[in-house]
Design an enzyme around this catalytic site. Sequence first.
Site: not given
Length: 436
Positions: A129, A132, A187, A190, A205
């Site tokens: 879960e 995405v 944060g 990527e 995603k």
Amino acid sequence: MKPVKVGVLGLGTVGGGTVNVLKRNAEEISRRAGREILVTRASARNLDQQRICDTTGIELTTDSFEIINDPEIDIILELIGGDSYAKDLVFKAIENGKHVVTANKALIALHGNEVFTRASEKGVMVAFEAAVAGGIPIIKAIREGLSGNQIEWLAGIINGTGNFILTEMRDKDRDFDDVLAEAQALGYAEADPTFDVEGIDAGHKLTILASIAFGIPLQFEKVFTEGITKITRSDVEYAEQLGYRIKHLGIARKTTKGIELRVHPTLIPERRLIANVDGVMNAVLVKGDAVGPSLYYGAGAGAEPTASAVVADVIDVVRALTSDPENRVPHLAFQANAMSDIPVLPAEQVETAYYLHLTAQDKPGVLAEITRILADHQISIEAMIQKEPINDETSVPVIMLTQKTLEKEMNAAISEIENLQPITGQVTRIRVETLG
Ligand code: HSE
């Protein structure tokens, strides 16, 4: 009943957030799951690093395989990311008969077909879960909540970093690199932020969403991706003058010829709710034949929003531990033997409307030449803005909105327009979706 023992691989933003939520909400979580859930082991690259979570009572190691090979551990949380080392870890965990929860979109988008085949052979669950849209339970919504529908299309703002950059550029006139640096410090971004700004993260995603929406295998290599790095402040302003916002969307649409899978900056009417999703927030609009359009909104990145999704998966896995593997919700929503081979369309066969921005010399007949080229390609103009020259400039910006056309026709028209002598530089093209 014995507590369920969890091993956490990776104690960064998501791992740290997950440990915190599992500890803070332990009592309510066990009331929901029917069992106590304990993090007993965790791995991290550097054990001396400062963390966002309290690791008291958790045995730490730098060797993730130690945890995977520990017979006491029931569920592995893979929160490291990346598609190489993480793949080895997940394959080994499955081989050892452990259930896996992961937030790793690259792993699922690139290797998910094999991951799920191996998991089904071993009778273990792999839940994803958090891969995405961070905290939005979009996988569960499509896979379970909308399972009575034929999904016609979905469109989502599924990269928080990119949305944060576009929002700050529009609202505060901030510089691209400056906003990206802030997203990294918070944060959100990527490890390699080009994944965010070039649409690769959103492509991962979208691959997952399309698979569970249409029952097709995961096919990241067929997703068309275009990033946000070429969006300028003036495009944002012209779009607003025309009544649109620019959002970086992932779009999956089922047509009679095949499935469109594309990530690109998109003009959407400013009155749509999704056009007003700002900052790091994500939203996914799903159109089902029975339910109509439904919109899912929430934080798409960050420690605790992502932990919310990871922990929900852990609870789901614990609830299903004693269930017959054949009767669990299929990993990709459709039964593995009932997947569809409907093709993914090449980009040239996609049909959309366009925003065009070009710079033309201010002299008679230039617009006529441009419109002739568009007409030759059966492209109809919907709206146009031409600004008067500023001071003694000889070139002017020309902005056009077209009606829907095939990407192939637009590619050909743009290269002819760029070859016109009075046209300076390249034509900017941004696809337009009404999402109606
Ligand atoms: N880099 C991702 C984003 C993190 O900005 O949305 C969540 O997947």
